[in-house]
Design a protein around this motif. Structure first.
Motif, PDB file in Angstrom:
ATOM      1  N   SER A  80       0.871  -1.255  -0.103  1.00  0.00           N
ATOM      2  CA  SER A  80      -0.055  -0.113   0.165  1.00  0.00           C
ATOM      3  C   SER A  80       0.956   1.031  -0.277  1.00  0.00           C
ATOM      4  O   SER A  80       2.179   1.036   0.252  1.00  0.00           O
ATOM      5  N   GLU A  81       0.429   2.369  -0.377  1.00  0.00           N
ATOM      6  CA  GLU A  81       0.943   3.679  -0.271  1.00  0.00           C
ATOM      7  C   GLU A  81       1.422   4.039   1.075  1.00  0.00           C
ATOM      8  O   GLU A  81       2.594   4.467   1.367  1.00  0.00           O
ATOM      9  N   ALA A  82       0.484   3.672   2.001  1.00  0.00           N
ATOM     10  CA  ALA A  82       0.843   3.881   3.493  1.00  0.00           C
ATOM     11  C   ALA A  82       1.788   3.315   3.946  1.00  0.00           C
ATOM     12  O   ALA A  82       2.725   3.693   4.777  1.00  0.00           O
ATOM     13  N   ASP A  83       2.020   1.943   3.450  1.00  0.00           N
ATOM     14  CA  ASP A  83       3.280   1.288   3.956  1.00  0.00           C
ATOM     15  C   ASP A  83       4.491   1.760   3.209  1.00  0.00           C
ATOM     16  O   ASP A  83       5.730   1.928   4.079  1.00  0.00           O
ATOM     17  N   ALA A  84       4.354   2.020   2.056  1.00  0.00           N
ATOM     18  CA  ALA A  84       5.559   2.678   1.507  1.00  0.00           C
ATOM     19  C   ALA A  84       6.160   3.985   2.109  1.00  0.00           C
ATOM     20  O   ALA A  84       7.206   4.295   2.565  1.00  0.00           O
ATOM     21  N   VAL A  85       4.975   4.963   2.436  1.00  0.00           N
ATOM     22  CA  VAL A  85       5.589   6.135   3.316  1.00  0.00           C
ATOM     23  C   VAL A  85       6.028   6.014   4.536  1.00  0.00           C
ATOM     24  O   VAL A  85       7.031   6.541   5.007  1.00  0.00           O
ATOM     25  N   ALA A  86       5.232   4.900   5.355  1.00  0.00           N
ATOM     26  CA  ALA A  86       5.776   4.696   6.551  1.00  0.00           C
ATOM     27  C   ALA A  86       6.989   4.109   6.735  1.00  0.00           C
ATOM     28  O   ALA A  86       7.813   4.582   7.496  1.00  0.00           O
ATOM     29  N   ILE A  87       7.533   3.255   5.636  1.00  0.00           N
ATOM     30  CA  ILE A  87       8.744   2.553   5.726  1.00  0.00           C
ATOM     31  C   ILE A  87       9.943   3.578   5.346  1.00  0.00           C
ATOM     32  O   ILE A  87      11.003   3.805   6.085  1.00  0.00           O
ATOM     33  N   GLY A  88       9.416   4.647   4.206  1.00  0.00           N
ATOM     34  CA  GLY A  88      10.373   5.652   3.823  1.00  0.00           C
ATOM     35  C   GLY A  88      10.732   6.565   4.898  1.00  0.00           C
ATOM     36  O   GLY A  88      12.068   7.155   5.278  1.00  0.00           O
ATOM     37  N   ARG A  89       9.765   7.020   5.806  1.00  0.00           N
ATOM     38  CA  ARG A  89       9.809   7.912   6.932  1.00  0.00           C
ATOM     39  C   ARG A  89      10.681   7.370   8.005  1.00  0.00           C
ATOM     40  O   ARG A  89      11.586   7.761   8.636  1.00  0.00           O
ATOM     41  N   THR A  90      10.519   6.186   8.279  1.00  0.00           N
ATOM     42  CA  THR A  90      11.223   5.347   9.398  1.00  0.00           C
ATOM     43  C   THR A  90      12.791   5.523   8.974  1.00  0.00           C
ATOM     44  O   THR A  90      13.679   5.680   9.826  1.00  0.00           O
ATOM     45  N   ILE A  91      13.118   5.004   7.756  1.00  0.00           N
ATOM     46  CA  ILE A  91      14.512   5.185   7.375  1.00  0.00           C
ATOM     47  C   ILE A  91      15.071   6.478   7.512  1.00  0.00           C
ATOM     48  O   ILE A  91      16.227   6.752   7.884  1.00  0.00           O
ATOM     49  N   ALA A  92      14.144   7.357   7.078  1.00  0.00           N
ATOM     50  CA  ALA A  92      14.635   8.946   6.981  1.00  0.00           C
ATOM     51  C   ALA A  92      14.968   9.385   8.358  1.00  0.00           C
ATOM     52  O   ALA A  92      15.644  10.074   8.453  1.00  0.00           O
ATOM     53  N   GLU A  93      14.215   8.908   9.350  1.00  0.00           N
ATOM     54  CA  GLU A  93      14.233   9.243  10.963  1.00  0.00           C
ATOM     55  C   GLU A  93      15.463   8.619  11.557  1.00  0.00           C
ATOM     56  O   GLU A  93      15.682   8.760  12.536  1.00  0.00           O
ATOM     57  N   ASP A  94      15.968   7.385  10.866  1.00  0.00           N
ATOM     58  CA  ASP A  94      16.557   6.598  11.505  1.00  0.00           C
ATOM     59  C   ASP A  94      18.151   7.123  11.852  1.00  0.00           C
ATOM     60  O   ASP A  94      18.877   7.461  10.766  1.00  0.00           O
ATOM     61  N   ASN A  95      18.730   7.625  12.988  1.00  0.00           N
ATOM     62  CA  ASN A  95      19.810   8.196  13.241  1.00  0.00           C
ATOM     63  C   ASN A  95      21.179   7.213  12.812  1.00  0.00           C
ATOM     64  O   ASN A  95      22.270   7.816  12.377  1.00  0.00           O
ATOM     65  N   LEU A  96      21.024   5.869  13.026  1.00  0.00           N
ATOM     66  CA  LEU A  96      22.042   4.859  12.416  1.00  0.00           C
ATOM     67  C   LEU A  96      22.148   5.214  10.956  1.00  0.00           C
ATOM     68  O   LEU A  96      23.468   5.212  10.409  1.00  0.00           O
ATOM     69  N   VAL A  97      21.102   5.063  10.168  1.00  0.00           N
ATOM     70  CA  VAL A  97      21.074   5.509   8.588  1.00  0.00           C
ATOM     71  C   VAL A  97      21.628   6.611   8.325  1.00  0.00           C
ATOM     72  O   VAL A  97      22.818   6.955   7.763  1.00  0.00           O
ATOM     73  N   LYS A  98      21.367   7.654   8.970  1.00  0.00           N
ATOM     74  CA  LYS A  98      21.778   9.122   8.497  1.00  0.00           C
ATOM     75  C   LYS A  98      23.084   9.483   8.996  1.00  0.00           C
ATOM     76  O   LYS A  98      23.752  10.001   8.211  1.00  0.00           O
ATOM     77  N   THR A  99      23.416   8.605  10.006  1.00  0.00           N
ATOM     78  CA  THR A  99      25.029   8.998  10.392  1.00  0.00           C
ATOM     79  C   THR A  99      26.007   7.932   9.500  1.00  0.00           C
ATOM     80  O   THR A  99      27.023   8.488   9.156  1.00  0.00           O
ATOM     81  N   ALA A 100      25.375   7.026   9.074  1.00  0.00           N
ATOM     82  CA  ALA A 100      26.109   6.126   8.094  1.00  0.00           C
ATOM     83  C   ALA A 100      26.302   6.874   6.700  1.00  0.00           C
ATOM     84  O   ALA A 100      27.239   6.997   6.073  1.00  0.00           O
ATOM     85  N   MET A 101      25.227   7.788   6.314  1.00  0.00           N
ATOM     86  CA  MET A 101      25.422   8.468   5.352  1.00  0.00           C
ATOM     87  C   MET A 101      26.151   9.506   5.193  1.00  0.00           C
ATOM     88  O   MET A 101      26.977   9.706   4.363  1.00  0.00           O
ATOM     89  N   PHE A 102      26.130  10.032   6.476  1.00  0.00           N
ATOM     90  CA  PHE A 102      27.145  11.267   6.723  1.00  0.00           C
ATOM     91  C   PHE A 102      28.695  10.867   6.511  1.00  0.00           C
ATOM     92  O   PHE A 102      29.534  11.381   5.867  1.00  0.00           O
ATOM     93  N   GLY A 103      28.848   9.495   6.835  1.00  0.00           N
ATOM     94  CA  GLY A 103      30.289   8.761   6.690  1.00  0.00           C
ATOM     95  C   GLY A 103      30.409   8.174   5.381  1.00  0.00           C
ATOM     96  O   GLY A 103      31.339   7.613   5.289  1.00  0.00           O
ATOM     97  N   SER A 104      29.446   8.500   4.237  1.00  0.00           N
ATOM     98  CA  SER A 104      29.459   8.003   3.121  1.00  0.00           C
ATOM     99  C   SER A 104      29.658   6.450   2.955  1.00  0.00           C
ATOM    100  O   SER A 104      30.180   5.715   2.140  1.00  0.00           O
ATOM    101  N   ASP A 105      28.954   5.756   3.893  1.00  0.00           N
ATOM    102  CA  ASP A 105      29.105   4.225   4.424  1.00  0.00           C
ATOM    103  C   ASP A 105      27.770   3.732   3.916  1.00  0.00           C
ATOM    104  O   ASP A 105      26.648   3.855   4.525  1.00  0.00           O
TER     105      ASP A 105
END
Lengths: 386, 386
Positions: free
Chosen positions: A277-302
């Motif tokens: 569903s679109e709701a699932d797609a949005v919820a998954i995207g937002r959770t990844i977007a808000e995840d500090n471990l993902v965000k810091t890995a991206m900062f480190g180009s990892d």
């Protein structure tokens, strides 16, 4: 050109003395008509600032003559006195423009919990009214006067071949996870369009643009997007044409917000495909977007896809780990329940990063826009009271 | 003393060569009885590591002879091969101890998506079996062998006057928002207690301890808490007595996890009082705990209560902004719909910060434990693949 691009609008941005240091902090956008239809969407936060409570109320008439905006103080969590300050601001604008206060929307942004310096603000309204102009410079002044931690103004303009146009500005750099609205944005158009059609078009456009930006999960107390139509072009587009161009302008502004977010060193687009569903797609995207471990890995180009897998696994959405695929910048790193290509093959050293999650469960898709979590974000938000 | 404190247990922690640099990375905890009842709680993440799938299955029998744990590799997102690696690990432990593989739980922690170096791991099991001892030193070695970004081992022991005791260790510094479990924790007791009673006590204890810790919202793929009972004291406590002491040991470990979280410079206890339900209190506490703007303000020792108001306003819970009160370190900053005492009166310069939100809507309360968002957290998580 932005809000003064479409015919029928004047704007101004002045230094009223709300912010220290003489920066522009008060903006006025006036719709000279011939029509004054309008629509707005507002924060979903339960703690709503006084200007949101006021503007939501006046927008029930789907008509606005003017919008007054200030930076430097959010006028949120300020009780009945704060609401009276907003009311007095609208009354003052109505008086200098010779219109009704119920036709004046108010927006504020800045520190939560402090009262507005009303003397400075009200005399600023006088200065702004005198400075009103339909020029590009006046539009820029208005777009500048709403900024807080933004490093630059955000403006957009699109002209339709049929002779009408949509312009706008937006502000917002932190506390940025708009939900039905972003921090503050004012859009103008000279198309001939009813208030109801304007409202429908705005909701359709913001759902796919401002609502898909998520910098830090912080839906603000003041989020507001307003659209004002003057009808001055004399052209009446179809609702579809209008919605399409409006969505285009909104996405332009959202991209500028993403690119200037607090501490940003990477812009990250997270596309979730194949969702049930679109709701699932949005919820998954937002959770990844808000995840500090993902965000810091991206900062480190990892390309640390394990953190992406962890983040999506904690969403209340339909997921099959054996069908799931995760790719960064075009390289599939996880597929068929295990590691695919080696992470060393995904080059995340550039500023733009694309994460694609394919759930292979359905045909729904959503893209969430976010940024990395950098030392700059921590510095700005630990040193600055906003 | 921790897992070897209660009678009937031996432990070991050796360097098997899974981590680089010769650090201890393989732990073994053995229950010599006379009874072998056991219980476990596991991550709620949909992406579950192979050892979680295995251990959850064997725990259905509520009986364990041993737990083998490794750091340096999470064995998560590794497909059927990863599950076979876990199975082979359990078989190896069963063989050297002369028990059934179905009586051996397996836990792993470290990088997601990589396969275990099985040769190193299996010969590590031989070394660990030889090193098994009931000494304090052996317990410390086991507690040390499970660490990843932790800076020190976390152990706890409580002795009941009636002659029985509960001990345990835990690890976890990032990806830390346990939900029915923390990263990894093994608890032991020499009380006489059935598997069913052990299970009920563990669920009751973790609900109020491990589940109330939220460092970064990142519920891991490997979260596991196991408890093993040997019955060696010959004393059978009431379920209430046992649950109380178990909760006490768990909270001791949770406090140690909070105090050693990645990049921590402040420990923050968020108490939500007067909620309409316990679920509301927990949801509000967790949202504040996970809010980056609150966490960075705390890092900056800034009593920026507007960010706390913003965070709680975006929770799907019952809130009345006019009844709401917000205090930091004992100073009420927001009450009656507006600012109360000035933020300058709240001193957050120390390491321990207490945030109290009183909703004045009911009599439910919850305390969530978290930490600040510092440069250290960003540094550690952008430079380290975990």
């Amino acid at each position: 050109m932005s809000v003064t691009g479409p015919a029928g609008f004047r704007a101004a941005g002045v230094a009223a003395g709300i912010k220290a240091a003489g920066a522009r902090d008060l903006a006025l956008v006036v719709n000279d008509g011939p029509q004054q239809s309008a629509a707005g969407v507002f924060t979903t936060n339960k703690v709503k600032a006084a200007p949101v409570l006021w503007s939501r109320q006046v927008l029930q008439e789907r008509k606005l003559h003017a919008v007054v905006l200030n930076s430097g103080c959010a006028n949120a969590c300020t009780g009945p006195e704060g609401f009276q300050d907003t009311h007095a601001t609208a009354e003052k604008v109505a008086e200098v423009l010779g219109v009704g206060a119920i036709e004046v929307a108010v927006c504020s942004t800045g520190l939560i919990g402090e009262r507005l310096p009303m003397d400075a603000l009200l005399s600023g309204v006088d200065s702004a009214a005198k400075a009103l102009a339909a020029t590009e410079e006046a539009g820029l002044h208005a777009a500048t006067a709403v900024l807080t931690t933004d490093t630059k103004p955000k403006q957009a303009l699109r002209r339709h071949d049929a002779g009408w146009s949509i312009g706008g500005f937006a502000k917002g750099a932190g506390m940025l996870a708009p939900n039905l609205a972003t921090m503050l944005s004012v859009l103008t158009t000279d198309a001939v369009i009813s208030g109801d059609d304007l409202d429908a078009a705005l909701r359709a456009a913001t759902r796919l643009t401002f609502d898909r930006l998520d910098v830090d999960g912080g839906t603000s107390t003041n989020d507001t997007v307003l659209v004002l139509a003057s009808g001055a072009s004399g052209v009446q587009p179809s609702r579809e044409e209008f919605t399409e161009l409006l969505t285009n302008v909104c996405m332009d502004l959202v991209r500028q917000l993403q690119d200037d977010a607090e501490g940003v060193t990477k812009t990250i687009d997270i596309t979730v495909r194949g969702a049930a569903s679109e709701a699932d797609a949005v919820a998954i995207g937002r959770t990844i977007a808000e995840d500090n471990l993902v965000k810091t890995a991206m900062f480190g180009s990892d390309p640390n896809w394990g953190r992406i897998a962890m983040a999506l696994g904690r969403v209340d959405a339909e997921i099959d780990v054996d069908k799931l695929e995760i790719a960064t910048n075009g390289v599939t790193l996880y597929a068929g329940g295990a590691k695919a290509r080696d992470r060393s093959e995904a080059d995340l050293s550039g500023r733009a990063i694309e994460i694609v999650v394919d759930l292979h469960l359905g045909d729904h898709t959503a893209t969430i826009l976010t940024t990395d979590l950098s030392h700059g974000y921590v510095e700005e938000n630990s040193a600055y009271s906003s």
